[in-house]
Design a protein around this motif. Structure first.
Motif, PDB file in Angstrom:
ATOM      1  N   HIS A   1       0.835  -1.212   0.000  1.00 12.76           N
ATOM      2  CA  HIS A   1       0.000   0.000   0.000  1.00 12.76           C
ATOM      3  C   HIS A   1       0.869   1.261   0.000  1.00 12.76           C
ATOM      4  O   HIS A   1       0.586   2.225  -0.720  1.00 12.76           O
ATOM      5  CB  HIS A   1      -0.899   0.028   1.232  1.00 12.76           C
ATOM      6  N   TYR A   2       1.900   1.253   0.840  1.00 19.56           N
ATOM      7  CA  TYR A   2       2.756   2.445   0.923  1.00 19.56           C
ATOM      8  C   TYR A   2       3.375   2.771  -0.440  1.00 19.56           C
ATOM      9  O   TYR A   2       3.314   3.920  -0.904  1.00 19.56           O
ATOM     10  CB  TYR A   2       3.864   2.241   1.957  1.00 19.56           C
ATOM     11  N   TYR A   3       3.972   1.777  -1.072  1.00 22.09           N
ATOM     12  CA  TYR A   3       4.656   2.045  -2.340  1.00 22.09           C
ATOM     13  C   TYR A   3       3.677   2.404  -3.460  1.00 22.09           C
ATOM     14  O   TYR A   3       4.004   3.205  -4.342  1.00 22.09           O
ATOM     15  CB  TYR A   3       5.521   0.847  -2.725  1.00 22.09           C
ATOM     16  N   LEU A   4       2.476   1.854  -3.416  1.00 20.14           N
ATOM     17  CA  LEU A   4       1.484   2.171  -4.443  1.00 20.14           C
ATOM     18  C   LEU A   4       0.936   3.586  -4.290  1.00 20.14           C
ATOM     19  O   LEU A   4       0.521   4.198  -5.278  1.00 20.14           O
ATOM     20  CB  LEU A   4       0.335   1.162  -4.404  1.00 20.14           C
ATOM     21  N   THR A   5       0.904   4.103  -3.072  1.00 17.47           N
ATOM     22  CA  THR A   5       0.326   5.433  -2.840  1.00 17.47           C
ATOM     23  C   THR A   5       1.376   6.532  -2.807  1.00 17.47           C
ATOM     24  O   THR A   5       1.034   7.705  -2.617  1.00 17.47           O
ATOM     25  CB  THR A   5      -0.468   5.466  -1.526  1.00 17.47           C
ATOM     26  N   HIS A   6       2.659   6.189  -3.003  1.00 18.17           N
ATOM     27  CA  HIS A   6       3.705   7.202  -2.916  1.00 18.17           C
ATOM     28  C   HIS A   6       4.529   7.325  -4.197  1.00 18.17           C
ATOM     29  O   HIS A   6       5.672   7.787  -4.155  1.00 18.17           O
ATOM     30  CB  HIS A   6       4.604   6.919  -1.697  1.00 18.17           C
ATOM     31  N   ASP A   7       3.962   6.932  -5.320  1.00 21.18           N
ATOM     32  CA  ASP A   7       4.559   7.191  -6.629  1.00 21.18           C
ATOM     33  C   ASP A   7       6.060   6.908  -6.628  1.00 21.18           C
ATOM     34  O   ASP A   7       6.884   7.744  -7.012  1.00 21.18           O
ATOM     35  CB  ASP A   7       4.301   8.652  -7.028  1.00 21.18           C
ATOM     36  N   CYS A   8       6.402   5.696  -6.189  1.00 28.49           N
ATOM     37  CA  CYS A   8       7.813   5.356  -6.003  1.00 28.49           C
ATOM     38  C   CYS A   8       8.528   5.043  -7.311  1.00 28.49           C
ATOM     39  O   CYS A   8       9.762   5.087  -7.379  1.00 28.49           O
ATOM     40  CB  CYS A   8       7.933   4.153  -5.060  1.00 28.49           C
ATOM     41  N   GLY A   9       7.770   4.711  -8.358  1.00 30.65           N
ATOM     42  CA  GLY A   9       8.390   4.395  -9.639  1.00 30.65           C
ATOM     43  C   GLY A   9       8.936   2.990  -9.746  1.00 30.65           C
ATOM     44  O   GLY A   9       9.554   2.634 -10.749  1.00 30.65           O
ATOM     45  N   PHE A  10       8.727   2.168  -8.704  1.00 29.44           N
ATOM     46  CA  PHE A  10       9.221   0.795  -8.734  1.00 29.44           C
ATOM     47  C   PHE A  10       8.292  -0.105  -9.546  1.00 29.44           C
ATOM     48  O   PHE A  10       7.075   0.115  -9.597  1.00 29.44           O
ATOM     49  CB  PHE A  10       9.313   0.228  -7.315  1.00 29.44           C
ATOM     50  N   SER A  11       8.857  -1.133 -10.145  1.00 31.78           N
ATOM     51  CA  SER A  11       8.035  -2.176 -10.750  1.00 31.78           C
ATOM     52  C   SER A  11       7.320  -2.924  -9.649  1.00 31.78           C
ATOM     53  O   SER A  11       7.705  -2.853  -8.467  1.00 31.78           O
ATOM     54  CB  SER A  11       8.915  -3.147 -11.539  1.00 31.78           C
ATOM     55  N   MET A  12       6.286  -3.678  -9.999  1.00 32.11           N
ATOM     56  CA  MET A  12       5.584  -4.448  -8.971  1.00 32.11           C
ATOM     57  C   MET A  12       6.504  -5.506  -8.375  1.00 32.11           C
ATOM     58  O   MET A  12       6.431  -5.790  -7.175  1.00 32.11           O
ATOM     59  CB  MET A  12       4.328  -5.096  -9.545  1.00 32.11           C
ATOM     60  N   GLY A  13       7.372  -6.072  -9.181  1.00 33.67           N
ATOM     61  CA  GLY A  13       8.310  -7.047  -8.655  1.00 33.67           C
ATOM     62  C   GLY A  13       9.201  -6.450  -7.577  1.00 33.67           C
ATOM     63  O   GLY A  13       9.483  -7.088  -6.556  1.00 33.67           O
ATOM     64  N   GLU A  14       9.646  -5.204  -7.781  1.00 30.22           N
ATOM     65  CA  GLU A  14      10.485  -4.543  -6.777  1.00 30.22           C
ATOM     66  C   GLU A  14       9.669  -4.183  -5.538  1.00 30.22           C
ATOM     67  O   GLU A  14      10.172  -4.263  -4.411  1.00 30.22           O
ATOM     68  CB  GLU A  14      11.124  -3.292  -7.378  1.00 30.22           C
TER      69      GLU A  14
END
Length: 313
Positions: A264-277
């Protein structure tokens, strides 16, 4: 605005902490409960979250309401009832850190009432997260599915984890019925291998097939968590198994919730990571969670996750 609003049960996990002055086993009350753990996990990373739930008008309930803000989670959506005592479990932990829950009493989560929920909190959410346990009885059933219906109409991302506990439902057929109804509303789905099998009828070892079956129900992403082994994920653009991290586990309570809170954190903070990362980082957070006792207190910070990953590059 909130990054994540979670709805459902919040509990006291009683963990053995040695012996009392009379020489008998002593237990410490620790805040927990799967949907609460999820928002505490992402809040520890830096998300702004809130929780909606029902506790008893008792010592444990008051403790839980006061505790949430200490972990940076808004508790204004919390309610109290005199109809039952707050949810509590006694947690057994084996030598490998695996935990086993002994649920005590009826609890209060199922007493959540759709007419007393503050829906303005849902209005402010990017993601609405829920398990299914609160719907095992009325009025919780109407409350939970009322929230999900409202969130869907408002265009919120709905995150779902069945959070299966043996003995919580009268029959496995009833558990499957509720699990599948929850799936109807969800965009993001996290299940264990066992939960995947309950929902799809596919054997646990065929987790890729099971994940695809759930994903084809119209989901945005599906995650199958496998404890320390790692996690499998599938989205429109990616899929794959991401190995976990080996640590000296002390207590695995909340590790799966920590995984989903991290997603949830990474999805809501525009981190630019792939889902695998994102899954790799969520695995790291879950591993760190296992190295400490309890649930809320074990959730790692973003700095701790980053430092851990540098040692495992």
């Amino acid at each position: 605005m909130y990054d994540v609003v979670s709805v459902g049960e919040i509990v006291i996990d009683f963990l053995m902490c040695g012996k009392g002055p009379m020489g008998n086993p002593a237990f410490e009350m620790n805040p927990g409960g799967a949907p609460a753990n999820v928002v505490v996990a992402s809040a520890a990373l830096g998300a702004k979250n809130a929780f909606i739930g029902m506790v008893g008008d008792d010592l444990l309930g008051r403790f839980l309401i006061k505790t949430l803000p200490k972990f940076h989670v808004d508790s204004t959506g919390m309610m109290q009832t005199k109809e039952s005592f707050s949810n509590m479990t006694f947690v057994d932990i084996d030598e490998g850190g695996d935990r086993f829950f002994n649920i005590v009493g009826k609890g209060t989560d199922y007493l959540l009432n759709k007419d007393t929920i503050d829906y303005s909190i849902i209005d402010q959410a990017k993601i609405v997260h829920t398990p299914i346990g609160v719907a095992r009885k009325q009025p919780g059933y109407d409350a939970l599915f009322g929230v999900l219906e409202y969130a869907r109409k408002k265009g919120k991302i709905i995150s779902y984890d069945p959070n299966f506990r043996p003995g919580q439902f009268p029959t496995m057929e009833k558990a499957k019925e509720l699990f599948c109804k929850g799936l109807e509303y969800s965009d993001l789905v996290k299940v264990s291998e066992e939960e995947m099998s309950i929902i799809t009828g596919i054997p646990e070892e065929k987790y890729e097939e099971g994940a695809k079956r759930i994903f084809d129900m119209g989901k945005t992403a599906v995650f199958i968590t496998m404890g320390g082994k790692g996690a499998y994920y599938i989205t429109k653009d990616e899929k794959g198994f991401v190995p976990g991290f080996q640590v000296d586990a002390v207590d695995t309570t909340g590790c799966g919730d920590c995984f989903m809170g991290s997603v949830h954190y990474y999805l809501t903070h525009d981190c630019g990571f792939s889902m695998g990362e994102i899954v790799r980082r969520a695995n790291a957070a879950g591993a760190l969670c296992a190295t400490k006792r309890g649930a809320f207190d074990a959730m790692p910070t973003l700095g701790e996750v980053e430092a851990f990953l540098k040692t495992r590059a």
